[in-house]
Write an enzyme that holds these catalytic residues in place. Structure first.
Site, PDB file in Angstrom:
ATOM      1  N   GLY A 155       3.527 -10.299 -15.089  1.00 50.94           N
ATOM      2  CA  GLY A 155       2.971  -9.500 -16.514  1.00 50.94           C
ATOM      3  C   GLY A 155       3.574  -8.234 -16.938  1.00 50.94           C
ATOM      4  O   GLY A 155       4.899  -7.986 -16.079  1.00 50.94           O
ATOM      5  N   ARG A 156       3.055  -6.580 -17.403  1.00 54.69           N
ATOM      6  CA  ARG A 156       4.172  -5.633 -17.637  1.00 54.69           C
ATOM      7  C   ARG A 156       4.946  -5.448 -16.196  1.00 54.69           C
ATOM      8  O   ARG A 156       6.296  -4.666 -16.393  1.00 54.69           O
ATOM      9  CB  ARG A 156       4.154  -4.300 -18.075  1.00 54.69           C
ATOM     10  CG  ARG A 156       3.043  -4.541 -19.671  1.00 54.69           C
ATOM     11  CD  ARG A 156       2.732  -3.209 -19.912  1.00 54.69           C
ATOM     12  NE  ARG A 156       1.518  -3.618 -21.184  1.00 54.69           N
ATOM     13  CZ  ARG A 156       0.110  -4.032 -20.567  1.00 54.69           C
ATOM     14  NH1 ARG A 156      -0.188  -4.079 -19.617  1.00 54.69           N
ATOM     15  NH2 ARG A 156      -0.408  -3.501 -21.743  1.00 54.69           N
ATOM     16  N   ILE A 157       4.267  -5.555 -15.208  1.00 56.75           N
ATOM     17  CA  ILE A 157       5.087  -4.803 -14.140  1.00 56.75           C
ATOM     18  C   ILE A 157       5.759  -5.828 -13.799  1.00 56.75           C
ATOM     19  O   ILE A 157       6.790  -5.809 -13.292  1.00 56.75           O
ATOM     20  CB  ILE A 157       3.969  -3.954 -12.945  1.00 56.75           C
ATOM     21  CG1 ILE A 157       2.994  -3.162 -14.066  1.00 56.75           C
ATOM     22  CG2 ILE A 157       4.951  -3.411 -11.868  1.00 56.75           C
ATOM     23  CD1 ILE A 157       1.774  -2.069 -13.400  1.00 56.75           C
ATOM     24  N   THR A 236       2.302  -4.001  -4.130  1.00 60.00           N
ATOM     25  CA  THR A 236       1.555  -3.188  -4.879  1.00 60.00           C
ATOM     26  C   THR A 236       0.824  -2.947  -5.651  1.00 60.00           C
ATOM     27  O   THR A 236       0.301  -2.333  -6.962  1.00 60.00           O
ATOM     28  CB  THR A 236       2.999  -2.227  -6.626  1.00 60.00           C
ATOM     29  OG1 THR A 236       3.895  -2.498  -6.613  1.00 60.00           O
ATOM     30  CG2 THR A 236       4.201  -1.772  -4.697  1.00 60.00           C
ATOM     31  N   SER A 237       0.146  -3.936  -5.905  1.00 64.42           N
ATOM     32  CA  SER A 237      -1.134  -4.637  -6.809  1.00 64.42           C
ATOM     33  C   SER A 237      -2.243  -3.932  -5.913  1.00 64.42           C
ATOM     34  O   SER A 237      -2.612  -2.457  -6.695  1.00 64.42           O
ATOM     35  CB  SER A 237      -1.811  -5.965  -6.650  1.00 64.42           C
ATOM     36  OG  SER A 237      -1.271  -6.396  -5.362  1.00 64.42           O
ATOM     37  N   ARG A 238      -2.890  -4.518  -5.404  1.00 62.08           N
ATOM     38  CA  ARG A 238      -4.398  -4.114  -4.831  1.00 62.08           C
ATOM     39  C   ARG A 238      -3.846  -4.981  -3.742  1.00 62.08           C
ATOM     40  O   ARG A 238      -4.276  -5.980  -3.423  1.00 62.08           O
ATOM     41  CB  ARG A 238      -5.230  -4.109  -5.436  1.00 62.08           C
ATOM     42  CG  ARG A 238      -5.816  -3.907  -6.892  1.00 62.08           C
ATOM     43  CD  ARG A 238      -6.509  -2.192  -5.876  1.00 62.08           C
ATOM     44  NE  ARG A 238      -6.479  -1.814  -7.593  1.00 62.08           N
ATOM     45  CZ  ARG A 238      -5.653  -0.770  -8.464  1.00 62.08           C
ATOM     46  NH1 ARG A 238      -4.358  -0.890  -7.875  1.00 62.08           N
ATOM     47  NH2 ARG A 238      -5.594   0.274  -9.678  1.00 62.08           N
ATOM     48  N   GLU A 267      -8.479   0.748   1.849  1.00 57.43           N
ATOM     49  CA  GLU A 267      -8.229   2.348   1.664  1.00 57.43           C
ATOM     50  C   GLU A 267      -9.446   3.284   1.808  1.00 57.43           C
ATOM     51  O   GLU A 267     -10.506   3.094   1.365  1.00 57.43           O
ATOM     52  CB  GLU A 267      -7.104   2.075  -0.422  1.00 57.43           C
ATOM     53  CG  GLU A 267      -6.859   1.441   0.086  1.00 57.43           C
ATOM     54  CD  GLU A 267      -5.212   1.789  -1.579  1.00 57.43           C
ATOM     55  OE1 GLU A 267      -5.974   2.827  -1.951  1.00 57.43           O
ATOM     56  OE2 GLU A 267      -4.459   0.989  -1.949  1.00 57.43           O
ATOM     57  N   HIS A 285      -0.434   4.088  -1.965  1.00 55.78           N
ATOM     58  CA  HIS A 285      -1.152   4.168  -3.233  1.00 55.78           C
ATOM     59  C   HIS A 285      -0.615   5.044  -3.891  1.00 55.78           C
ATOM     60  O   HIS A 285      -0.804   5.733  -5.141  1.00 55.78           O
ATOM     61  CB  HIS A 285      -2.363   4.153  -3.155  1.00 55.78           C
ATOM     62  CG  HIS A 285      -2.859   3.191  -4.079  1.00 55.78           C
ATOM     63  ND1 HIS A 285      -3.816   2.497  -4.003  1.00 55.78           N
ATOM     64  CD2 HIS A 285      -2.284   3.213  -5.609  1.00 55.78           C
ATOM     65  CE1 HIS A 285      -3.850   2.073  -5.389  1.00 55.78           C
ATOM     66  NE2 HIS A 285      -3.092   2.495  -6.110  1.00 55.78           N
TER      67      HIS A 285
HETATM   68  C1  DGY Z   1      -3.202   1.407 -11.322  1.00 56.26           C
HETATM   69  O1  DGY Z   1      -2.845   2.662 -11.785  1.00 56.26           O
HETATM   70  O2  DGY Z   1      -3.604   0.953 -11.250  1.00 56.26           O
HETATM   71  C2  DGY Z   1      -2.762   1.856 -10.108  1.00 56.26           C
HETATM   72  O3  DGY Z   1      -3.101   1.621  -8.523  1.00 56.26           O
HETATM   73  C3  DGY Z   1      -2.945   3.903  -9.804  1.00 56.26           C
HETATM   74  O4  DGY Z   1      -1.491   4.083 -10.567  1.00 56.26           O
END
Ligand code: DGY
Length: 324
Positions: A155-157, A236-238, A267, A285
């Protein structure tokens, strides 16, 4: 009469200023989230909720506060909200996409660099007074330049991370259930691969998918065993996308070389082994945490709320089906 909105937790003041005058605000200006019972009680007379990923908005809460028409999340991810239940009840759900793409990709790449080159461990080593002399094999890591990057979720990221990878002369493989067009693949210089190929061929695997029932524990023992012993996993997702216990085990046993983690399964708890392991680079996070981006996210959430309550289409509606 003005609509009433609850802001569940501290946000940047630009967003509060934007809302004042447009709606009647009940602002819980605290870094501590509201306990579930208080959140429900304070929402009783509200039309909208501006919440964060630490707030759980489920069917029971929505049933208890049927006057709430808009739930505006200050995040791009919205797995803290039962969107299906919201849609069934005609509640608009909004998020903050786009604005955090590059900030998040920067942090993902920082974790790729930091875990690959053992930056956390190196800093701890130096601060502990252990740097006595230069050594040929002191804290040697794994090259990023020219390595293979596996991006899970384009996706974008994911695309923004792929661009950074190309800047480091990396071969970029990706898996996503939705394949990009040939033009996009060519423009980004990325190559579609199966999930198995991404895990087995990449030197760095970076996760960029939403948390859904399909992606929960997407990375477990089988995927970790398929990775190279020199490979690095970055998330860096979930947190729940990775089986954290299995990852801790893989890092301890040397199944993979290192991990860079911004998110965790429970978390703010972190698996105790990850806290001890030198080859886990862990941060709390913060992927979208630049002042500019976090400010913009708050303002977007406020704009989404104001539009929804004014009977307009919120710019970032997640469940447009509610608009009919
Ligand atoms: C999101 O936006 O989903 C991030 O985890 C926090 O910026």
């Amino acid at each position: 009469m003005q609509r009433a909105v609850l802001i569940s937790k501290h946000i940047y003041s630009d967003a509060v200023d934007y809302l004042r005058g447009r709606v009647r605000l009940d602002y819980h200006d605290s870094d501590e989230g509201l306990p579930a019972a208080e959140l429900r009680a304070r929402l009783g007379d509200k039309d909208g909720l501006i919440c964060q990923l630490t707030d759980s908005v489920d069917a029971a809460l929505m049933d208890a506060v049927p006057n709430v028409r808009v739930v505006s999340n200050v995040a791009v991810g919205f797995d803290n909200i039962d969107v299906g239940a919201a849609t069934d009840r005609g509640v608009m759900v909004t998020n903050t996409p786009g604005v955090l793409t590059n900030t998040t990709a920067d942090l993902a790449f920082a974790l790729i660099l930091g875990a690959g080159r053992r930056l956390g461990e190196s800093e701890r080593y130096l601060r502990a007074g252990r740097f006595k002399q230069w050594r040929i094999d002191l804290l040697t890591g794994w090259d990023i330049w020219g390595a293979t990057l596996g991006v899970f979720g384009m996706g974008r990221i994911g695309q923004a991370v792929a661009r950074r990878g190309k800047g480091f002369n990396m071969r970029v493989l990706y898996y996503d259930p939705f394949r990009q067009s040939e033009e996009v693949e060519r423009a980004l210089g990325i190559q579609y691969a199966s999930k198995g190929e991404v895990f087995s061929q990449a030197d760095f695997v970076s996760l960029h998918c939403a948390l859904t029932p399909e992606t929960r524990h997407l990375v477990g023992p089988a995927e970790l065993n398929a990775m190279k012993p020199t490979a690095v996993l970055v998330n860096t997702s979930r947190g729940p996308v990775v089986d954290e216990a299995a990852l801790a085990e893989a890092l301890e046993s040397g199944t993979i070389a290192a991990a860079g983690l911004d998110v965790f399964e429970r978390e703010p708890e972190v698996h105790p082994k990850l806290l001890r392991l030198e080859n886990a680079l862990i941060v709390p996070h913060i992927a979208s945490a630049s002042v500019a981006t976090r400010t913009r996210m708050c303002v977007m959430a406020a704009e989404n709320m104001a539009a929804g309550l004014a009977g307009e289409r919120p710019p970032n509606i997640v469940n447009p089906a509610v608009l009919g």
